[in-house]
Design a protein around this motif. Sequence first.
Motif, PDB file in Angstrom:
ATOM      1  N   LYS A   1       0.721  -1.204  -0.292  1.00  0.00           N
ATOM      2  CA  LYS A   1       0.217   0.055  -0.624  1.00  0.00           C
ATOM      3  C   LYS A   1       1.236   1.109  -0.089  1.00  0.00           C
ATOM      4  N   LYS A   2       2.114   1.361   1.173  1.00  0.00           N
ATOM      5  CA  LYS A   2       2.740   2.601   0.840  1.00  0.00           C
ATOM      6  C   LYS A   2       3.147   2.736  -0.311  1.00  0.00           C
ATOM      7  N   ALA A   3       4.234   1.255  -1.088  1.00  0.00           N
ATOM      8  CA  ALA A   3       4.387   1.779  -2.097  1.00  0.00           C
ATOM      9  C   ALA A   3       3.905   2.488  -3.501  1.00  0.00           C
ATOM     10  N   LEU A   4       2.763   1.636  -3.617  1.00  0.00           N
ATOM     11  CA  LEU A   4       1.510   2.235  -4.640  1.00  0.00           C
ATOM     12  C   LEU A   4       0.990   3.787  -4.438  1.00  0.00           C
ATOM     13  N   ILE A   5       1.154   4.249  -2.567  1.00  0.00           N
ATOM     14  CA  ILE A   5       1.082   5.608  -2.607  1.00  0.00           C
ATOM     15  C   ILE A   5       1.937   6.625  -2.727  1.00  0.00           C
ATOM     16  N   SER A   6       3.325   6.380  -2.483  1.00  0.00           N
ATOM     17  CA  SER A   6       4.319   7.296  -2.056  1.00  0.00           C
ATOM     18  C   SER A   6       5.481   6.731  -3.391  1.00  0.00           C
ATOM     19  N   GLY A   7       5.206   5.563  -4.126  1.00  0.00           N
ATOM     20  CA  GLY A   7       5.993   5.599  -4.788  1.00  0.00           C
ATOM     21  C   GLY A   7       4.997   5.456  -6.899  1.00  0.00           C
ATOM     22  N   LEU A   8       4.050   5.070  -6.574  1.00  0.00           N
ATOM     23  CA  LEU A   8       3.766   5.186  -7.810  1.00  0.00           C
ATOM     24  C   LEU A   8       2.881   6.691  -7.821  1.00  0.00           C
ATOM     25  N   ALA A   9       1.934   6.613  -7.288  1.00  0.00           N
ATOM     26  CA  ALA A   9       0.963   8.405  -7.055  1.00  0.00           C
ATOM     27  C   ALA A   9      -0.127   8.423  -7.374  1.00  0.00           C
ATOM     28  N   VAL A  10      -0.432   6.970  -6.619  1.00  0.00           N
ATOM     29  CA  VAL A  10      -2.023   6.255  -6.460  1.00  0.00           C
ATOM     30  C   VAL A  10      -2.326   6.410  -5.132  1.00  0.00           C
ATOM     31  N   LYS A  11      -3.669   7.440  -5.909  1.00  0.00           N
ATOM     32  CA  LYS A  11      -4.870   8.084  -5.118  1.00  0.00           C
ATOM     33  C   LYS A  11      -5.208   7.072  -3.635  1.00  0.00           C
ATOM     34  N   GLU A  12      -4.598   7.300  -2.091  1.00  0.00           N
ATOM     35  CA  GLU A  12      -5.158   6.350  -1.387  1.00  0.00           C
ATOM     36  C   GLU A  12      -6.877   5.461  -1.334  1.00  0.00           C
ATOM     37  N   SER A  13      -7.493   6.479  -1.639  1.00  0.00           N
ATOM     38  CA  SER A  13      -8.906   5.842  -1.995  1.00  0.00           C
ATOM     39  C   SER A  13      -9.320   5.105  -3.226  1.00  0.00           C
ATOM     40  N   ASN A  14      -7.833   4.848  -4.269  1.00  0.00           N
ATOM     41  CA  ASN A  14      -8.153   3.969  -5.145  1.00  0.00           C
ATOM     42  C   ASN A  14      -7.397   2.656  -4.528  1.00  0.00           C
ATOM     43  N   VAL A  15      -6.876   2.424  -3.468  1.00  0.00           N
ATOM     44  CA  VAL A  15      -5.999   1.666  -3.005  1.00  0.00           C
ATOM     45  C   VAL A  15      -7.124   0.571  -2.487  1.00  0.00           C
ATOM     46  N   LEU A  16      -7.789  -0.400  -2.137  1.00  0.00           N
ATOM     47  CA  LEU A  16      -8.154  -0.743  -1.934  1.00  0.00           C
ATOM     48  C   LEU A  16      -7.642  -2.279  -0.639  1.00  0.00           C
ATOM     49  N   VAL A  17      -7.730  -1.876   0.137  1.00  0.00           N
ATOM     50  CA  VAL A  17      -6.962  -3.778   1.045  1.00  0.00           C
ATOM     51  C   VAL A  17      -8.111  -4.369   1.993  1.00  0.00           C
ATOM     52  N   LEU A  18      -7.716  -5.735   1.625  1.00  0.00           N
ATOM     53  CA  LEU A  18      -8.520  -6.496   2.351  1.00  0.00           C
ATOM     54  C   LEU A  18      -7.381  -7.361   3.370  1.00  0.00           C
ATOM     55  N   GLY A  19      -7.709  -7.520   5.075  1.00  0.00           N
ATOM     56  CA  GLY A  19      -6.656  -8.392   5.752  1.00  0.00           C
ATOM     57  C   GLY A  19      -6.147  -7.601   6.523  1.00  0.00           C
ATOM     58  N   GLU A  20      -6.182  -6.288   7.154  1.00  0.00           N
ATOM     59  CA  GLU A  20      -5.617  -5.722   7.711  1.00  0.00           C
ATOM     60  C   GLU A  20      -5.849  -6.154   9.188  1.00  0.00           C
ATOM     61  N   ASN A  21      -7.000  -6.951   9.422  1.00  0.00           N
ATOM     62  CA  ASN A  21      -7.247  -7.561  10.669  1.00  0.00           C
ATOM     63  C   ASN A  21      -6.597  -8.946  10.579  1.00  0.00           C
ATOM     64  N   LYS A  22      -5.892  -9.669   9.347  1.00  0.00           N
ATOM     65  CA  LYS A  22      -5.382 -10.842   9.022  1.00  0.00           C
ATOM     66  C   LYS A  22      -6.484 -12.013   8.634  1.00  0.00           C
ATOM     67  N   VAL A  23      -7.163 -11.574   8.507  1.00  0.00           N
ATOM     68  CA  VAL A  23      -8.463 -12.625   7.868  1.00  0.00           C
ATOM     69  C   VAL A  23      -9.308 -12.061   7.473  1.00  0.00           C
ATOM     70  N   VAL A  24      -9.658 -13.156   5.722  1.00  0.00           N
ATOM     71  CA  VAL A  24     -10.026 -12.134   4.626  1.00  0.00           C
ATOM     72  C   VAL A  24     -11.264 -13.379   4.697  1.00  0.00           C
ATOM     73  N   ASN A  25     -12.748 -12.832   4.577  1.00  0.00           N
ATOM     74  CA  ASN A  25     -14.096 -14.323   4.184  1.00  0.00           C
ATOM     75  C   ASN A  25     -14.257 -13.761   2.678  1.00  0.00           C
ATOM     76  N   ILE A  26     -14.225 -15.300   1.804  1.00  0.00           N
ATOM     77  CA  ILE A  26     -14.670 -15.121   0.592  1.00  0.00           C
ATOM     78  C   ILE A  26     -15.785 -13.869   0.750  1.00  0.00           C
ATOM     79  N   ASP A  27     -16.418 -13.945   0.983  1.00  0.00           N
ATOM     80  CA  ASP A  27     -17.754 -13.247   1.252  1.00  0.00           C
ATOM     81  C   ASP A  27     -17.276 -11.445   0.850  1.00  0.00           C
TER      82      ASP A  27
END
Length: 87
Positions: free
Chosen positions: A32-58
Motif C-alpha cells: 500500500k505504501k509503495a503504491l501511494i508513495s512510489g506510484l502516486a496512486v490515490k489512497e482512495s483507489n487502493v483497497l486493502v483486505l486483511g488488515e485484521n489478518k483474516v479475509v473471508n470469501i464473501d
Amino acid sequence: MIKALIVGVSEYTLGAGCKNLPLCLNDIQAMKKALISGLAVKESNVLVLGENKVVNIDDFISTFNGVINSVDTSDTFIFYFSGHGAE
C-alpha cells in the motif's frame, strides 16, 4: 488511473490445514505504501483486505467485484495477494 486491490491472509482457520503467516500483514502495508508513495496512486483507489489478518470469501468476492466494475478500459488494475497458494 491506477486502481488496486491488496489482499493479505495472515491467519487461517484450523480446518484449512495451513499454518498462519504473520508477516503477510507487513506485506500488504508495504505494498500500500509503495503504491501511494512510489506510484502516486490515490489512497482512495487502493483497497486493502486483511488488515485484521483474516479475509473471508464473501468480503473478497464483494470487494473484487466492486473494483472490477469500477475499472475503465483506460485504467490500470493491480491485484496483489500475500498468503498461501493452492491448486
